[in-house]
Design an enzyme around this catalytic site. Sequence first.
Site, short mmCIF file in Angstrom:
data_model
loop_
_atom_site.label_atom_id
_atom_site.label_comp_id
_atom_site.label_asym_id
_atom_site.label_seq_id
_atom_site.Cartn_x
_atom_site.Cartn_y
_atom_site.Cartn_z
N ASN A 92 3.60 3.57 -0.62
CA ASN A 92 4.39 4.78 -0.87
C ASN A 92 3.73 6.09 -0.47
O ASN A 92 4.36 7.13 -0.54
CB ASN A 92 4.76 4.88 -2.36
CG ASN A 92 5.84 3.92 -2.75
OD1 ASN A 92 5.66 2.71 -2.65
ND2 ASN A 92 6.98 4.43 -3.16
N PHE A 239 5.31 13.03 0.54
CA PHE A 239 4.98 13.21 -0.88
C PHE A 239 6.11 12.73 -1.79
O PHE A 239 5.88 12.34 -2.93
CB PHE A 239 4.71 14.69 -1.19
CG PHE A 239 3.28 15.14 -1.00
CD1 PHE A 239 2.22 14.32 -1.37
CD2 PHE A 239 2.99 16.39 -0.48
CE1 PHE A 239 0.90 14.74 -1.21
CE2 PHE A 239 1.68 16.83 -0.31
CZ PHE A 239 0.63 16.00 -0.68
N HIS A 241 7.94 10.11 -1.52
CA HIS A 241 7.79 8.67 -1.77
C HIS A 241 6.65 8.43 -2.77
O HIS A 241 6.74 7.58 -3.64
CB HIS A 241 7.48 7.93 -0.46
CG HIS A 241 8.61 7.99 0.53
ND1 HIS A 241 9.65 7.09 0.49
CD2 HIS A 241 8.86 8.84 1.55
CE1 HIS A 241 10.50 7.38 1.48
NE2 HIS A 241 10.05 8.43 2.13
N GLU A 242 5.57 9.20 -2.59
CA GLU A 242 4.41 9.09 -3.49
C GLU A 242 4.82 9.46 -4.91
O GLU A 242 4.52 8.73 -5.87
CB GLU A 242 3.31 10.04 -2.99
CG GLU A 242 2.17 10.24 -3.98
CD GLU A 242 0.97 10.97 -3.37
OE1 GLU A 242 0.94 11.18 -2.14
OE2 GLU A 242 0.05 11.31 -4.13
N ARG A 243 5.50 10.58 -5.04
CA ARG A 243 5.83 11.08 -6.38
C ARG A 243 6.89 10.21 -7.05
O ARG A 243 6.87 10.04 -8.27
CB ARG A 243 6.28 12.54 -6.29
CG ARG A 243 5.11 13.44 -5.93
CD ARG A 243 5.50 14.86 -5.58
NE ARG A 243 4.32 15.58 -5.11
CZ ARG A 243 4.35 16.72 -4.45
NH1 ARG A 243 5.51 17.29 -4.15
NH2 ARG A 243 3.23 17.31 -4.06
#
Length: 379
Positions: A92, A239, A241-243
Site C-alpha cells: 500500500n 499516500f 493508499h498508505e493512509r
Amino acid sequence: MYFNKEHDLVRKAVRDFVNKEINPHVDQWEEEGIAPLHDIFKKMGELGFLGIRFDEKYGGEGLDYWYETIVLEECARIHCGGIPMAIAVQSNMATPALEQFGSEYIKETYLRPALKGDMVAAIAVTEPDAGSDVAALKSFAKKEGGHYILNGSKTYITNGLQADFLTLLARTSDDPGYHSFSLFVVPTDLKGFSVSKKLDKLGMRSSDTAELYFDNVKIPAENLIGVEGEGFIQQMQQFQHERFAVLPLSYVMIQEVIKETVEYLKGRIVFGKPLIKKQVLRHRLAHWLAQAETIQQLAYHIVRMKMAGQDVTREISMGKLLAGDLLNDVTSGCLQMYGGMGFMNEMRISRLFRDARLISIGGGASEVMSEIISKTSGF
Ligand SMILES: Cc1cc2nc3c(=O)[nH]c(=O)nc-3n(C[C@H](O)[C@H](O)[C@H](O)COP(=O)(O)OP(=O)(O)OC[C@H]3O[C@@H](n4cnc5c(N)ncnc54)[C@H](O)[C@@H]3O)c2cc1C
C-alpha cells in the site's frame, strides 16, 4: 452484508497464513529487531495476498478494494504492529504509484516482482529536515544524459535494511512550488547507495527502520515513475493508499485488544469480584467499541467511494486521524485495566501500546490530517 462466500474464503486463507506462518515467530522477530521479509513476502506473494487488488497483468490478483480491506483486516490480527506495517509498505505504500504512473518497464521490472514477493520494497520520502513538510526535502536527482544523479539522505525508512528497491521522492528542480519533485525507483544495489544506520525504536521493533545515504547514485532515466516534476502530486496520491491501510489495521487491532482485555478482566478478581463487573471499565470498553465501529464503517464507505471512482482524500484523512487517536487511547486505556501486568513485556498489550504510538505520527501526523480535513472542508 458487505462480504460474500468468496470474500470469506480469502479471509480464511489470510487468517490461516497469519496463524501458521507469522504469529508463531513474532516474539523472535521482535527480539531480533528484524523479520525475514524476503521469506514472508515470497510466501504471501505466492498466495496472492500482496497484490490482491492489483492488475493481473502485473502479478496482481485483479480483485477489488473489498479484498484489499480483508487482507488488511486479517493482517491486523498479527501479534504486533511491525509486521503488518512491513506488509503494508509492500502493498500500500511503495507500489501503488508504480501501478498508477509507472511505465511498462517499471511494472515488469519492479512491480511484478514486488507483488510476487520476489523483491522487497520501501518507500523513501522522509528526510532529516523534511517529514510533515514533504516539500522541504533536499535530496536532489540531477539529469545527466540517460541517468539521474541522486545525492542526499532519507530517514525512518521502513524495510530500509532489506529493500531491493526504494520508491523515492527527490527534487529534480530548484524552482519553488510543487512541480519540482520526481518519483523514482531506486534499486539498492546501485553504487553510492548505503544504509547509514539501523534505527533503534520505542515500538514496531520487528520492523527494520533505516537511515539511507545516496552519494552520486546513478539512477537510469527509465526508473523515473511517471512524469518528471510531478512526483510530489503522484506521492500525495500514493499516500492515500498508505493512509487507508491504517484504518483496517487499526479498527481490527482495537477490537482484538478489547476482546483480550475483557477476557483478562473476567478472570482478574479485585475487591472480591471480577474486574469486568466494574461498570466504569465496561462502559469505557463499550465506548471504544462504538468508536471502532464508526471507523470500520467509514472504511467501508471509503471502499464504496473508491469503487465509484470518487476522491477519498478527505475521508481517508478523517479515518487516519480517528484511527490513530483511538488506537492510542485504547492501548493505553486497556494497559491501565491490566494494572501492573500490563506493564510487563510478556503481555501483548504492552507491545501494542508501544506500537500504537506510531500511528498518529507516521505517514502524516494527526495534525497534518487535521490540516487536510480543514482545507478540503473549505476553512
Ligand atoms: C517507525 C517509523 C517508520 C517510518 N517509516 C517511514 C517510511 O517507510 N518512509 C518514509 O518516508 N517515512 C517514514 N517515517 C516517517 C514518518 O512518516 C514521519 O516521521 C512523519 O511524517 C512525521 O515527520 P517528522 O518525524 O519529520 O515530524 P515533524 O515534521 O518534525 O513534526 C513533528 C510533529 O509536529 C506536529 N506537526 C506537524 N505538522 C503540523 C502542523 N501543520 N500543525 C501542527 N502540528 C504539526 C506533529 O505532531 C508532528 O508529529 C517513519 C517514521 C517512523 C517513526
